[in-house]
Design an enzyme around this catalytic site. Structure first.
Site, mmCIF file in Angstrom:
data_model
loop_
_atom_site.group_PDB
_atom_site.id
_atom_site.type_symbol
_atom_site.label_atom_id
_atom_site.label_comp_id
_atom_site.label_asym_id
_atom_site.label_seq_id
_atom_site.Cartn_x
_atom_site.Cartn_y
_atom_site.Cartn_z
ATOM 1 N N HIS A 159 0.833 -1.210 0.000
ATOM 2 C CA HIS A 159 0.000 0.000 0.000
ATOM 3 C C HIS A 159 0.868 1.262 0.000
ATOM 4 C CE1 HIS A 159 -3.578 -2.292 0.376
ATOM 5 N NE2 HIS A 159 -3.513 -2.548 1.648
ATOM 6 N N SER A 189 -15.032 3.309 2.162
ATOM 7 C CA SER A 189 -14.638 1.918 2.357
ATOM 8 C C SER A 189 -13.594 1.814 3.481
ATOM 9 C CB SER A 189 -14.076 1.365 1.038
ATOM 10 O OG SER A 189 -13.682 0.045 1.194
HETATM 11 P P1 A3P Z 1 -16.200 -1.645 -0.464
HETATM 12 O O1 A3P Z 1 -15.858 -1.420 0.977
HETATM 13 O O2 A3P Z 1 -16.611 -0.377 -1.168
HETATM 14 O O3 A3P Z 1 -17.196 -2.728 -0.663
HETATM 15 P P2 A3P Z 1 -8.909 -3.664 -0.754
HETATM 16 O O4 A3P Z 1 -8.906 -5.097 -1.063
HETATM 17 O O5 A3P Z 1 -7.886 -2.868 -1.521
HETATM 18 O O6 A3P Z 1 -8.846 -3.380 0.723
HETATM 19 O O7 A3P Z 1 -10.301 -3.068 -1.259
HETATM 20 C C1 A3P Z 1 -11.506 -3.424 -0.625
HETATM 21 C C2 A3P Z 1 -12.684 -3.004 -1.478
HETATM 22 O O8 A3P Z 1 -12.780 -3.899 -2.621
HETATM 23 C C3 A3P Z 1 -14.013 -3.155 -0.711
HETATM 24 O O9 A3P Z 1 -14.865 -2.106 -1.197
HETATM 25 C C4 A3P Z 1 -14.434 -4.545 -1.161
HETATM 26 O O10 A3P Z 1 -15.784 -4.840 -0.950
HETATM 27 C C5 A3P Z 1 -14.061 -4.493 -2.639
HETATM 28 N N1 A3P Z 1 -14.003 -5.853 -3.229
HETATM 29 C C6 A3P Z 1 -13.308 -6.906 -2.772
HETATM 30 N N2 A3P Z 1 -13.541 -8.000 -3.526
HETATM 31 C C7 A3P Z 1 -14.420 -7.640 -4.476
HETATM 32 C C8 A3P Z 1 -15.049 -8.344 -5.560
HETATM 33 N N3 A3P Z 1 -14.825 -9.621 -5.775
HETATM 34 N N4 A3P Z 1 -15.886 -7.634 -6.349
HETATM 35 C C9 A3P Z 1 -16.108 -6.323 -6.099
HETATM 36 N N5 A3P Z 1 -15.548 -5.614 -5.108
HETATM 37 C C10 A3P Z 1 -14.704 -6.261 -4.287
#
Ligand code: A3P
Length: 345
Positions: A159, A189
């Site tokens: 990150h 998020s």
């Molecule tokens: P939201 O909180 O808006 O739902 P990271 O993995 O970088 O921490 O990002 C997390 C974000 O990606 C979250 O957003 C999560 O729900 C979304 N996310 C993870 N897997 C996903 C998938 N298979 N399809 C769509 N969004 C996804």
């Protein structure tokens, strides 16, 4: 004809930028107490652990076949990580099912944001189950030293902004993929992720989180600088810039882009299967990607807060009209002089 010799890797005695303690600027969502620092000319917010870890990360010896995934937390990095890992590993679903994604696609910066001491305690606790010891020991390997020992093709996530990543990854021509997301959706998020990582008790107020973001007092902020650094490289060889929103509009297109980038051929049937595997519903229930392993060692609660909403537009839940105006004003100012435009959601 003389063959090309790669220049020797430069090893830094100390970081080529400043790491400065805070004086009078403190975030409202106080995750690290006073134990944080500002790094480099852009004053990236890092926990104080960066003082010990930053140089090792910066000096990390990259290999030409490494694949790096970089992106601010909550930008869809888990989704893209799994996509990249599977494409890069010839769709080896069996292997993917054997280990949680953080182990297969480890964070080089893990202990800049999670406490290494706490995970060590868990691994050594006499009350820990075998499973807890296994998970925490795997976490403890996620350091620049641990990753240096990994055999085979490495998939490494971070990150951190690109300017704090090892410059060697660019020098050796490793593949680097950056994933960006609409900043308002990312922020909402992130607020929910505090809840997942059990730090929400520090604030119930989204406004606190919002103010910290605008004041660049949130981990790995300034966010716009983080994304701008990658945007400037978007046309470089060995670099791929992705938006979460493009993937949500058309996963197949992102799958093809990544396959091309990694030099892999995928048939339509293979793309069908991968698209289905990556669907929000399947992902949410997939124990190797939904971060359930963190709940098992007491580092997080309720996996539904990690793979949470899964679609663009979440900012409308929490950002009211007044905040939106303020956000847009700050964003416009911080994006002056660049053609970077975030997808509207
Ligand atoms: P939201 O909180 O808006 O739902 P990271 O993995 O970088 O921490 O990002 C997390 C974000 O990606 C979250 O957003 C999560 O729900 C979304 N996310 C993870 N897997 C996903 C998938 N298979 N399809 C769509 N969004 C996804």
């Amino acid at each position: 004809m003389a063959s090309y010799q790669r220049p020797e890797r430069k090893i830094f005695e100390k970081l080529p930028f400043e790491v400065v303690d805070p004086k009078d600027e403190f975030p409202k969502v106080n995750i690290y107490g006073k134990d944080f620092v500002f790094v480099g000319p852009k004053k990236y917010f890092q926990s104080a652990a960066y003082k010990e870890l930053g140089l090792g990360i910066y000096n990390f010896e990259a290999r030409p076949d490494d694949v790096y995934l970089v992106g601010h937390g909550r930008s869809g990095t888990t989704l893209h990580g799994e996509m990249i890992w599977l494409i890069g590993n010839d769709l080896n679903y069996e292997e993917a099912a054997k280990n949680f994604i953080m182990y297969r696609f480890p964070h080089i910066d893990l202990f800049t944001f999670h406490s290494r001491e706490r995970i060590k305690e868990i691994s050594e606790s006499k009350d820990a189950t075998e499973e807890m010891v296994d998970i925490s020991s795997k976490y403890l390997e996620m350091t620049s030293e641990g990753l240096a020992e990994r055999k085979g093709r490495r998939f490494i996530k971070s990150h951190l902004p690109l300017s704090l990543m090892p410059p060697h990854m660019f020098e050796v021509g490793a593949k680097v993929i950056y994933c960006a997301r609409n900043p308002k959706d990312m922020l909402v998020s992130l607020f929910h992720a505090f809840d997942f990582f059990l730090v929400k008790n520090l604030t119930d107020s989204f406004k606190d989180c919002f103010d910290d973001f605008n004041n660049d007092l949130t981990l790995n902020c300034p966010y716009f600088e983080h994304v701008k650094e990658a945007w400037e490289r978007r046309n470089d060889k060995n670099f791929l810039f992705l938006f979460y929103e493009d993937t949500m509009k058309d996963k197949r297109q992102t799958i093809r882009k990544i396959a091309d980038f990694l030099g892999k051929d995928l048939s339509e049937n293979e793309i069908d299967k991968l698209e289905d595997y990556l669907s929000f519903e399947k992902f949410k229930n997939n124990k190797t990607v939904n971060h359930v392993h963190m709940t098992k060692i007491g580092m997080a609660e309720d996996v539904s807060k990690f793979i949470r909403r899964g679609k663009p537009g979440g900012w409308r839940e929490l950002i009211d009209e007044e905040m939106e105006r303020e956000f847009n004003r700050v964003m416009e100012e911080k994006l002056k002089g660049t053609d970077l435009k975030f997808p509207e959601t």
